[in-house]
Structure formats: C-alpha cells, structure tokens
Design an enzyme around this catalytic site. Structure first.
Site, PDB file in Angstrom:
ATOM      1  N   ASP A  99      10.559   7.909  98.139  1.00  0.00           N
ATOM      2  CA  ASP A  99       9.137   7.634  97.933  1.00  0.00           C
ATOM      3  C   ASP A  99       8.352   8.862  98.387  1.00  0.00           C
ATOM      4  OD1 ASP A  99       6.772   6.394  97.382  1.00  0.00           O
ATOM      5  OD2 ASP A  99       6.846   4.981  99.050  1.00  0.00           O
ATOM      6  N   ASP A 101       6.277   8.567  91.429  1.00  0.00           N
ATOM      7  CA  ASP A 101       6.543   9.077  92.779  1.00  0.00           C
ATOM      8  C   ASP A 101       7.595   8.307  93.565  1.00  0.00           C
ATOM      9  OD1 ASP A 101       4.941   6.852  92.943  1.00  0.00           O
ATOM     10  OD2 ASP A 101       3.706   7.604  94.582  1.00  0.00           O
ATOM     11  N   GLU A 102       8.320   7.402  92.921  1.00  0.00           N
ATOM     12  CA  GLU A 102       9.375   6.712  93.664  1.00  0.00           C
ATOM     13  C   GLU A 102      10.482   6.263  92.721  1.00  0.00           C
ATOM     14  OE1 GLU A 102       8.656   2.821  95.389  1.00  0.00           O
ATOM     15  OE2 GLU A 102       6.797   2.635  94.234  1.00  0.00           O
TER      16      GLU A 102
END
Length: 366
Positions: free
Chosen positions: A16, A110-111
C-alpha cells in the site's frame, strides 16, 4: 496432515503506497514538502481525493468535503489531481511487482496483493521479498510504500496498515488469531462506519468479540457475509490472489445524519458523491455505460434509477449530468433522503468479481 479441502499455506504480501497522490505531488514540487497538502478541488462542492500525512494530523481525510477539510486545517494547500502522472507511477510500481511474481491482484493504482509462495527469484522468505519490493519502489519512484506480510489476504491487508507510513509488518500463521482478536473491528476491510456502529450496538468492538459469536449468529445479523466474518475473526481467509480480478461496477454511497429534503441540498450531495466516484473510475482506468442512482428514504424504502448509454460515459461532467437527470425522476421529494449513492457499471472489461457489486463503499462523513 493438511486438510485436502484447504489450500496449502500461502505467502501473501499487501503493498500500500503511503498517501500516494499527495506524496507524488510533494515529490514533484519540493515547495510542498512538509506542508499539509490535499489533492482535490477547493471549491464549495470540492472533495479531497488524497491527503498528505501532514494534513491527516488535522483530521483531513480522503472523500471529505473540501470545505470541511479547510475548516479543520486553515493552512491546507489544495493541488489539482494529475491522474495521468499517478497512472504512470502506478505502472512503474506494477512492473516492480512483476519482477517477483505473476500473481498480482491490483485493488487500485496504489495498492495490490501479491502471492509470493512461489516467486521468480525462488526466495523462501516473503519478508525478504517485501523488503526488496519496498526498496525498489523507493529507488525507482522516490516514494515510500508500506507492506503487510502474512499467510492470507485479510491479515496481510490489516498488517500493511499497522506501521504506516514506510512500514513493514509480518504476521506469521501462529500469530494470526491473536493479532485479529486484539484489533478493533472498525479496522477490518469491509467494515465501514455504519457496519461498525451496528456491530458496536450488538456488543462487538474487537476481533475477540466477533470471534465469540457463532457462525449462525453472524449469519442471522449480517447475512451471507457472516460466514466470511466468522472465519476472519479467527484469522482464516482462503481467498486466492486473483490476477484477473476486475470490478463489474464502481460506485459509492453516503448515509446522512440528517435527512435531505431540499432539492438544492440533494443536488449538492450528488455532486460530492459524483466527484468521489469519478476519481475511483479514473484510478481504475475503467469505462462504463450505465449510471445508477440509489436513494433510501427516511422510512428505509430504497429505490434505484438507471440510464445506459450507447458508448462509455466520457467524463466527469457527463457522469454528473446523468446523475442529475436521474435525480429529476425522483422529484419532488415525498420523503426525506437518508442515503444517496451513484454507480457506474457496464464496464468494458467486466468479469466475475469476488465480492457483490451491490455493496458499494460507504463514504466517510465530513
């Protein structure tokens, strides 16, 4: 002996990025470093898409109305989002993941989950793989990432949030049940503010409280989701990392403390939700043809209105315009609105999803 009905023990990493959008802006503009930064619009109808850690100390959070964020942090610096840049950086990060495994399940720009049980370098330690990935991300992008390492997706995701920012948390199989038991249920993925309130009213505040309930009790109070909660409370989650996982719909909804009666307030609420949902659409790089409005009245009656286009919805403006046209269909209001939601579906790359698309993310209150 291993139960043949259960999969072999996995090694899962959840990566993350730390305050991704805001961190990219601070990286590219040194004048923003150390300042409270919000990515999003600063207008009355604006919404915070991301907040730097400096802004978070003031209580500024993503999905928060910009006026509320400004009130909490008068020195907040607003920056317009640059989704093309965020997507470029995301591709860099995913290329790093691909150096280690093909089993990558992105959740957003983003993860992502990674299954490194078997990996390209034949490294036995998943912790070592996570350390390598974090170092490569820092070197190649100038950004930091937090990682959770565990034996299943549920705990890996919880662990990645444990030592943020720029942190690493490893939860081994023998530690899993105790780790989950000690956490507040509001930290569990999928437990939004409303569900947390319902659980608290039922005497469930921690993972241990949840584990004390039988599966049948959980099924009675939470429907089919009860079976998942029963396992999760015990550190059990057999879901595999699915590299082909693609969402069927993207949406969001908000429940209001005070029912909405005025048309102007209803349209302002729609604009706020449309901003948040369209940001999610752009982050997922999806295209959809159907816009659905969901409204729940004060008496809990729920209705939906939808409109489908012959081509994908082109932009945020069109998305909002369709939402307002759907609002027209429920006016004038005969009852107050306690929940409003907006969804984009009919995605061009839709496949089976592992979760019901009807459970849209609950948007936090301002």
């Amino acid at each position: 002996m291993t139960n043949p009905a259960e999969p072999a023990q996995r090694k899962i990493i959840h990566i993350d990025m730390d305050a991704f959008f805001a961190s990219v802006e601070q990286r590219d503009n040194p004048a923003l470093r150390g300042l409270p930064v919000a990515v999003g619009g600063s207008s009355r109808r604006g919404v915070v898409a991301a907040a730097s850690y400096e802004a978070r100390t003031f209580g500024v959070r993503s999905a928060m109305p910009s006026v509320t964020a400004q009130r909490r942090c008068p020195d907040l610096v607003f920056v317009k989002p640059r989704f093309d840049v965020y997507q470029q950086v995301s591709r860099q990060i995913r290329a790093i993941f691909a150096q280690h495994t093909d089993l990558i399940e992105p959740l957003s720009l983003d993860e992502a989950y990674l299954d490194v049980t078997s990996n390209h370098q034949n490294i036995a330690s998943a912790t070592h793989v996570a350390q390598m990935i974090r170092a490569d991300i820092a070197r190649e992008t100038g950004l930091t990432a937090s990682a959770g390492v565990s034996y299943n997706k549920f705990i890996a995701k919880l662990a990645s949030d444990q030592n943020k920012p720029d942190g690493l948390c490893v939860i081994r199989p023998e530690q899993g049940p105790a780790f989950v038991a000690a956490l507040p249920v509001k930290r569990f993925h999928g437990v939004g503010p409303r569900t947390a309130e319902k659980m608290a009213a039922l005497g469930i505040v921690t993972g241990a409280d949840l584990a004390a309930k039988s599966e049948q009790w959980l099924l009675t109070h939470f429907g089919s989701w009860g079976s998942y909660l029963h396992g999760a409370a015990r550190g059990i989650d057999h879901r595999p990392v699915r590299p082909d996982r693609i969402r069927k719909s993207i949406g969001g909804e908000r429940t209001y403390h005070d029912d909405i009666w005025a048309e102007s307030a209803l349209r302002d609420a729609l604009e706020s939700i449309a901003d948040i949902v369209w940001e999610r659409v752009e982050r997922s790089e999806a295209q959809g043809r159907t816009v659905t409005l969901k409204a729940r009245y004060a008496d809990f009656q729920t209705i939906t209105r939808a409109r489908s286009l012959g081509a994908p919805v082109a932009d945020r403006t069109t998305f909002g315009q369709i939402g307002h046209a759907l609002i027209d269909q429920i006016l004038p209001l005969q009852n107050g609105i306690r929940l409003l939601g907006l969804t984009l579906s009919g995605l061009s790359h839709a496949e089976d999803d592992e979760q019901s698309d009807e459970r849209q993310p609950e948007l936090p209150f301002g």
